[in-house]
Design an enzyme around this catalytic site. Sequence first.
Site, PDB file in Angstrom:
ATOM      1  N   ASP A  40       0.855  -1.194   0.000  1.00 61.57           N
ATOM      2  CA  ASP A  40       0.000   0.000   0.000  1.00 61.57           C
ATOM      3  C   ASP A  40       0.883   1.233   0.000  1.00 61.57           C
ATOM      4  O   ASP A  40       1.027   1.924   1.025  1.00 61.57           O
ATOM      5  CB  ASP A  40      -0.936  -0.020   1.218  1.00 61.57           C
ATOM      6  N   LYS A  57       0.494  -8.123  -2.167  1.00 70.69           N
ATOM      7  CA  LYS A  57      -0.828  -7.624  -2.561  1.00 70.69           C
ATOM      8  C   LYS A  57      -0.661  -6.275  -3.238  1.00 70.69           C
ATOM      9  O   LYS A  57      -0.027  -5.373  -2.677  1.00 70.69           O
ATOM     10  CB  LYS A  57      -1.738  -7.482  -1.340  1.00 70.69           C
ATOM     11  N   ASP A  70      -5.757  -6.936  -5.615  1.00 70.66           N
ATOM     12  CA  ASP A  70      -6.931  -6.645  -4.783  1.00 70.66           C
ATOM     13  C   ASP A  70      -7.676  -5.444  -5.358  1.00 70.66           C
ATOM     14  O   ASP A  70      -7.604  -4.339  -4.822  1.00 70.66           O
ATOM     15  CB  ASP A  70      -6.467  -6.372  -3.342  1.00 70.66           C
ATOM     16  N   LYS A  72     -11.055  -5.588  -6.201  1.00 73.03           N
ATOM     17  CA  LYS A  72     -12.474  -5.666  -5.801  1.00 73.03           C
ATOM     18  C   LYS A  72     -13.412  -5.287  -6.943  1.00 73.03           C
ATOM     19  O   LYS A  72     -14.226  -4.365  -6.826  1.00 73.03           O
ATOM     20  CB  LYS A  72     -12.725  -4.774  -4.576  1.00 73.03           C
ATOM     21  N   ASP A  85     -18.984  -4.815 -11.308  1.00 73.34           N
ATOM     22  CA  ASP A  85     -19.526  -4.159 -12.496  1.00 73.34           C
ATOM     23  C   ASP A  85     -20.430  -5.163 -13.203  1.00 73.34           C
ATOM     24  O   ASP A  85     -20.653  -6.265 -12.691  1.00 73.34           O
ATOM     25  CB  ASP A  85     -18.363  -3.710 -13.412  1.00 73.34           C
ATOM     26  N   ILE A  86     -20.918  -4.810 -14.366  1.00 68.82           N
ATOM     27  CA  ILE A  86     -21.765  -5.758 -15.106  1.00 68.82           C
ATOM     28  C   ILE A  86     -20.909  -6.962 -15.497  1.00 68.82           C
ATOM     29  O   ILE A  86     -19.672  -6.876 -15.592  1.00 68.82           O
ATOM     30  CB  ILE A  86     -22.403  -5.119 -16.366  1.00 68.82           C
ATOM     31  N   THR A 141     -14.155  -4.574   6.243  1.00 69.03           N
ATOM     32  CA  THR A 141     -13.965  -4.537   7.702  1.00 69.03           C
ATOM     33  C   THR A 141     -14.313  -3.173   8.286  1.00 69.03           C
ATOM     34  O   THR A 141     -14.457  -3.042   9.490  1.00 69.03           O
ATOM     35  CB  THR A 141     -12.515  -4.873   8.078  1.00 69.03           C
ATOM     36  N   ARG A 149       0.798  -2.316   7.044  1.00 69.87           N
ATOM     37  CA  ARG A 149       1.610  -1.283   7.690  1.00 69.87           C
ATOM     38  C   ARG A 149       2.566  -1.774   8.763  1.00 69.87           C
ATOM     39  O   ARG A 149       3.608  -1.168   8.960  1.00 69.87           O
ATOM     40  CB  ARG A 149       0.685  -0.191   8.237  1.00 69.87           C
TER      41      ARG A 149
HETATM   42  O1  C5P Z   1      -3.730  -2.547   8.346  1.00 72.17           O
HETATM   43  P1  C5P Z   1      -2.786  -3.085   7.311  1.00 72.17           P
HETATM   44  O2  C5P Z   1      -1.878  -2.049   6.761  1.00 72.17           O
HETATM   45  O3  C5P Z   1      -2.094  -4.350   7.732  1.00 72.17           O
HETATM   46  O4  C5P Z   1      -3.742  -3.498   6.119  1.00 72.17           O
HETATM   47  C1  C5P Z   1      -3.342  -4.319   5.071  1.00 72.17           C
HETATM   48  C2  C5P Z   1      -4.511  -4.526   4.126  1.00 72.17           C
HETATM   49  O5  C5P Z   1      -5.643  -5.013   4.840  1.00 72.17           O
HETATM   50  C3  C5P Z   1      -5.001  -3.250   3.428  1.00 72.17           C
HETATM   51  O6  C5P Z   1      -4.449  -3.226   2.134  1.00 72.17           O
HETATM   52  C4  C5P Z   1      -6.493  -3.375   3.375  1.00 72.17           C
HETATM   53  O7  C5P Z   1      -6.910  -3.895   2.139  1.00 72.17           O
HETATM   54  C5  C5P Z   1      -6.818  -4.398   4.414  1.00 72.17           C
HETATM   55  N1  C5P Z   1      -7.485  -3.767   5.576  1.00 72.17           N
HETATM   56  C6  C5P Z   1      -8.761  -4.135   5.877  1.00 72.17           C
HETATM   57  N2  C5P Z   1      -9.399  -3.577   6.956  1.00 72.17           N
HETATM   58  C7  C5P Z   1      -8.786  -2.662   7.722  1.00 72.17           C
HETATM   59  C8  C5P Z   1      -7.471  -2.270   7.424  1.00 72.17           C
HETATM   60  C9  C5P Z   1      -6.841  -2.854   6.330  1.00 72.17           C
HETATM   61  O8  C5P Z   1      -9.340  -4.961   5.175  1.00 72.17           O
HETATM   62  N3  C5P Z   1      -9.436  -2.133   8.754  1.00 72.17           N
END
Ligand code: C5P
Length: 241
Positions: A11, A33, A60, A62, A65-66, A115, A214
């Site tokens: 990320d 990812k 990832d 997500k 769409d149609i 989440t 992170r």
């Molecule tokens: O929190 P962290 O940096 O480990 O998140 C890694 C991945 O988990 C993110 O790329 C995100 O897609 C997913 N994530 C999630 N729900 C959260 C935080 C992160 O699904 N609350």
Amino acid sequence: MTDDPVIIALDVESAAEAQDLVRQLGPDVSFYKVGLELFTAAGPDIVRELVGGGKRVFLDLKFHDIGETVRRATAQAARLGASFLTVHGQPQVMQAALEGRAEHDLRIFAVTVLTSLNDRDLERAGYDCSVRELLNRVVDNALECRVDGVVASALDAAAVRRHIRSSEAAKPGHELLLITPGVRSRGAARGDQKRVATPCEALRDGADYLVIGRQVTRAADPHAALIQIRDEIAAGVLHAG
Ligand code: C5P
């Protein structure tokens, strides 16, 4: 459970930052990812580069769409050499993704419930059910469509596994893989994640893959943070601090 459950979420905002992390983590990470931020910034080239360097890629994006659009976009993801792809957990979307991947070795995962959403958020969005009910419904649909797996919060892993065992939609010979984000080591900074599980708790509860972002990517020493997590998994540490 798979041999190496760790997927590191790249990320970051540029190809250069991603390349730097991949260099620092070296052979100790084989699965990355690539999500919306990096894909939007760096495009498919970053996926080609990772795959060309011998890494597996979880795309990832997500998709939602149609059917025709999802089918064609999934075919492109397959051609890129991605190993995993996420789509929304609606039957039409999942079915289209399965058609799009055709004979390619691309696994399709359905996103269950993000989440960040709670019951109140679902109500505001027009859903007439709780997070748990929606989660179960999507898992049933994923079983029905025979996608390869689902993505669900680490704290829901046990409930998802229980639901799969009791679901009438489960079919003999079909296993659903489970990817869980929301994982933190004991004592690690939680960022915006209010509900977290340790890597071992998630694996114990039935996760096959852990998406870790992170805690590793924003660490002063990403490689050391990774090794801490790998040691923790090897030692079976169970309690979040
Ligand atoms: O929190 P962290 O940096 O480990 O998140 C890694 C991945 O988990 C993110 O790329 C995100 O897609 C997913 N994530 C999630 N729900 C959260 C935080 C992160 O699904 N609350």
